[in-house]
Motif scaffolding. Sequence first.
Motif, mmCIF file in Angstrom:
data_model
loop_
_atom_site.group_PDB
_atom_site.id
_atom_site.type_symbol
_atom_site.label_atom_id
_atom_site.label_comp_id
_atom_site.label_asym_id
_atom_site.label_seq_id
_atom_site.Cartn_x
_atom_site.Cartn_y
_atom_site.Cartn_z
ATOM 1 N N LYS A 18 53.746 27.636 29.971
ATOM 2 C CA LYS A 18 54.889 28.761 29.781
ATOM 3 C C LYS A 18 55.193 29.616 30.599
ATOM 4 C CE LYS A 18 54.565 28.299 24.539
ATOM 5 N NZ LYS A 18 54.351 29.097 23.308
ATOM 6 N N PHE A 23 59.305 30.741 30.431
ATOM 7 C CA PHE A 23 59.502 32.219 30.646
ATOM 8 C C PHE A 23 60.669 32.592 31.495
ATOM 9 C CE2 PHE A 23 55.099 33.695 28.832
ATOM 10 C CZ PHE A 23 55.265 33.248 27.461
ATOM 11 N N LYS A 55 60.690 36.023 21.930
ATOM 12 C CA LYS A 55 59.636 36.579 21.065
ATOM 13 C C LYS A 55 58.761 35.368 20.222
ATOM 14 C CE LYS A 55 60.805 41.352 20.628
ATOM 15 N NZ LYS A 55 61.328 42.204 19.519
ATOM 16 N N ALA A 56 59.646 34.349 19.761
ATOM 17 C CA ALA A 56 59.328 33.092 19.043
ATOM 18 C C ALA A 56 58.447 32.231 19.993
ATOM 19 C CB ALA A 56 60.373 32.553 18.453
ATOM 20 N N GLN A 57 58.733 32.562 21.368
ATOM 21 C CA GLN A 57 57.761 31.748 22.384
ATOM 22 C C GLN A 57 56.699 32.492 23.024
ATOM 23 O OE1 GLN A 57 58.301 28.420 23.024
ATOM 24 N NE2 GLN A 57 60.234 27.755 22.232
ATOM 25 N N ASN A 58 56.572 33.542 22.255
ATOM 26 C CA ASN A 58 55.383 34.382 22.544
ATOM 27 C C ASN A 58 55.736 35.060 24.169
ATOM 28 O OD1 ASN A 58 53.978 34.076 20.107
ATOM 29 N ND2 ASN A 58 53.118 32.136 20.841
ATOM 30 N N MET A 59 56.818 35.348 24.530
ATOM 31 C CA MET A 59 57.008 35.907 25.785
ATOM 32 C C MET A 59 56.691 37.321 25.643
ATOM 33 S SD MET A 59 60.772 35.838 27.829
ATOM 34 C CE MET A 59 60.768 36.652 29.420
ATOM 35 N N PRO A 60 55.753 37.706 26.538
ATOM 36 C CA PRO A 60 55.447 39.256 26.750
ATOM 37 C C PRO A 60 56.595 40.094 26.636
ATOM 38 C CG PRO A 60 53.984 37.851 28.087
ATOM 39 C CD PRO A 60 55.161 37.038 27.733
ATOM 40 N N LYS A 61 56.528 41.276 26.083
ATOM 41 C CA LYS A 61 57.528 42.317 26.002
ATOM 42 C C LYS A 61 57.968 42.719 27.262
ATOM 43 C CE LYS A 61 58.477 46.706 23.959
ATOM 44 N NZ LYS A 61 58.844 47.644 24.999
ATOM 45 N N GLU A 190 63.978 34.948 9.175
ATOM 46 C CA GLU A 190 63.267 34.900 10.633
ATOM 47 C C GLU A 190 63.744 34.230 11.619
ATOM 48 O OE1 GLU A 190 58.712 34.181 12.304
ATOM 49 O OE2 GLU A 190 59.075 33.919 10.041
ATOM 50 N N LYS A 192 64.106 32.197 14.972
ATOM 51 C CA LYS A 192 63.256 31.517 16.171
ATOM 52 C C LYS A 192 64.110 31.183 17.298
ATOM 53 C CE LYS A 192 59.556 29.380 13.276
ATOM 54 N NZ LYS A 192 58.907 27.881 13.062
#
Length: 235
Positions: A18, A23, A55-61, A190, A192
Amino acid sequence: MGRAFEYRRASKEARWDKMSKIFPKLAKAIEVAAREGGVDPEMNAKLRSAIATAKAQNMPKDNIDAALKRALGKDGNDIKTIHYEAKAAHGVQIIVETATDNTNRTAANIKAIFNKNGATPLTNGSLEFLFSRKCVFICTKPEKAIDELELELIDYGLEELEDEGENIRIIGAYDSFGELSNGIDKLNLELKSGKLEYLPNNPISLNEEQINELEKLLDKLEDDDDVQAVYTNIE
């Protein structure tokens, strides 16, 4: 994009690193949306959806914030969205959507992939009547009845709602993106992912052997750093 290819791509994405693949593409989508409509997600539906997708792909803030800062900065890269078209074997038509700060590099790379993998580049606009530009949102399936939700979303521009098991797929006209995005927020769904896609008007069916034959071409296109999405007329 054809559903069979969607499933194959989802499986492939699960194997991607990712940080090195997904990302940077998500960051480009955020940067483009912010440059087009401003950096306030409340006022920019495309940016709101791009951030939700990240965010749904868990990308950091931190990555999201960095993309927004680049969009604000005068010294940031001028990223353009450009699409390329081609035809391949078995009647397959392809639209490749890119986000790039170097159009010459991207054009050369995409055309090289086409030529080396059995596809013929087409003049942009050649596939205009074979695809429709639609806004497409993927949301977690809510507890409420799908029929009830469908009636509520029609007021926000819904054209089609598909039940995909754990998720629902919400489709609307190209110019209904903001309205549908607002409806999704108001109904507390929600989100995605949400973006504009090219959907085939008359999808074609291919057998497994034919899909395998095209897989190298499609994978090469998706692996290119500047490619945001690959759409085909495969069912």
